[in-house]
Design an enzyme around this catalytic site. Sequence first.
Site, short mmCIF file in Angstrom:
data_model
loop_
_atom_site.label_atom_id
_atom_site.label_comp_id
_atom_site.label_asym_id
_atom_site.label_seq_id
_atom_site.Cartn_x
_atom_site.Cartn_y
_atom_site.Cartn_z
N HIS A 1 43.99 -10.90 -0.32
CA HIS A 1 43.69 -9.47 -0.54
C HIS A 1 43.53 -9.21 -2.05
O HIS A 1 44.39 -8.61 -2.69
CB HIS A 1 44.88 -8.70 0.03
CG HIS A 1 44.79 -7.22 0.06
ND1 HIS A 1 44.38 -6.46 -1.01
CD2 HIS A 1 45.07 -6.34 1.04
CE1 HIS A 1 44.43 -5.18 -0.68
NE2 HIS A 1 44.85 -5.09 0.56
N GLU B 1 38.26 -8.72 -0.42
CA GLU B 1 39.26 -9.57 0.22
C GLU B 1 38.58 -10.56 1.16
O GLU B 1 37.63 -10.20 1.85
CB GLU B 1 40.23 -8.68 1.00
CG GLU B 1 40.71 -7.48 0.19
CD GLU B 1 41.41 -6.41 1.03
OE1 GLU B 1 41.99 -6.76 2.08
OE2 GLU B 1 41.40 -5.24 0.63
C1 BG6 Z 1 43.40 -3.00 2.72
C2 BG6 Z 1 43.31 -2.24 4.01
O1 BG6 Z 1 43.12 -4.34 2.95
O2 BG6 Z 1 44.72 -2.87 2.20
C3 BG6 Z 1 43.66 -0.79 3.76
O3 BG6 Z 1 42.00 -2.37 4.56
C4 BG6 Z 1 45.04 -0.69 3.12
O4 BG6 Z 1 43.61 -0.06 4.96
C5 BG6 Z 1 45.08 -1.56 1.87
O5 BG6 Z 1 45.31 0.66 2.81
C6 BG6 Z 1 46.42 -1.57 1.15
O6 BG6 Z 1 47.45 -1.93 2.00
P1 BG6 Z 1 48.92 -1.95 1.46
O7 BG6 Z 1 49.81 -2.29 2.64
O8 BG6 Z 1 49.01 -3.00 0.40
O9 BG6 Z 1 49.20 -0.56 0.93
#
Ligand code: BG6
Length: 296
Positions: A163, A267
Amino acid sequence: MTAPFQKLALPGRVELVSNPAGLPKIRVTGAFSTAEIYPHGAHVTQFQKNGEPPLLFLSRQSLFAADKAIRGGIPVCFPWFGAREGAVMHGIARLTTWELMETAADPAGRVKLMFRLPPEPLLAAGWPPAHVTLTVSVAEKLTLDLAVRNDTAQDFVFEDCLHTYFSVGDISQVEIIGLKGVQYLDKVEQFARKLESDEAIKISSEVDRVYLNATGAVAIRDAKWRRIISVAKSGSTSTVVWNPWQAKASAMADFGDDEYGGMVCVESGNVGDSKVALKPGQSAALQVVFSSAPWP
Ligand code: BG6
């Protein structure tokens, strides 16, 4: 982590430091670039090529605590991605302290570190305790290899995603290239299925998209910093593009209100219907290579 780590430290190349919140951090100093990696989540939070701005965004409001995910860098989402009823968002891997298993530096100054996800948290969450490693190679490019070997007697079906938060000069001057003609699920519109029609995707509001059957490389053109970032991958059929924009940024405790303007997530992984299914004895490998060059 400290005792086994000391055996794997490479003076001048791989050193254990700790951040102001006391969370152990590994500082990597290569000949071509530097990096920082937290065993917590096997989370790469910094990569910087000599002479360039940092590649990765890390929020100034990130929390650094054992039960929280770091905000920025490269969270490893595994064995699931996104929300899951009764469970933490994006899987347990980013909340687990990975074991450092190997370090190596070649004579040219390229450095490699291999982490292993301990099996206990997988077991505790009801998952087969597969053999999962993340190898981080710090050189002219940053390369991450997430390898999963199902050495259990059960089938293992999982999602994975690196990510990655990129640091950009100004989001309004960024273009994302390489997804034209690819279908995606628009999470901002209740997962509506759409077709990407833009050669160069621009971001001027919240964007949260899961591109399907997206196996190609993506480029991020950053006009302000005159830099092109390339995200090349193998073993991945999903690409996610995310920017929370203003309202969501303000709602997140661990994200500065204005920071959405200096980041974008592109990602790489296998999520949703593209999850990976391994029979006993089978393996899967996800590799992402991050590189950057000046934009002439
Ligand atoms: C992204 C998702 O990969 O991560 C989003 O598609 C999400 O929906 C974002 O809000 C952040 O997630 P987190 O759990 O790190 O706040």
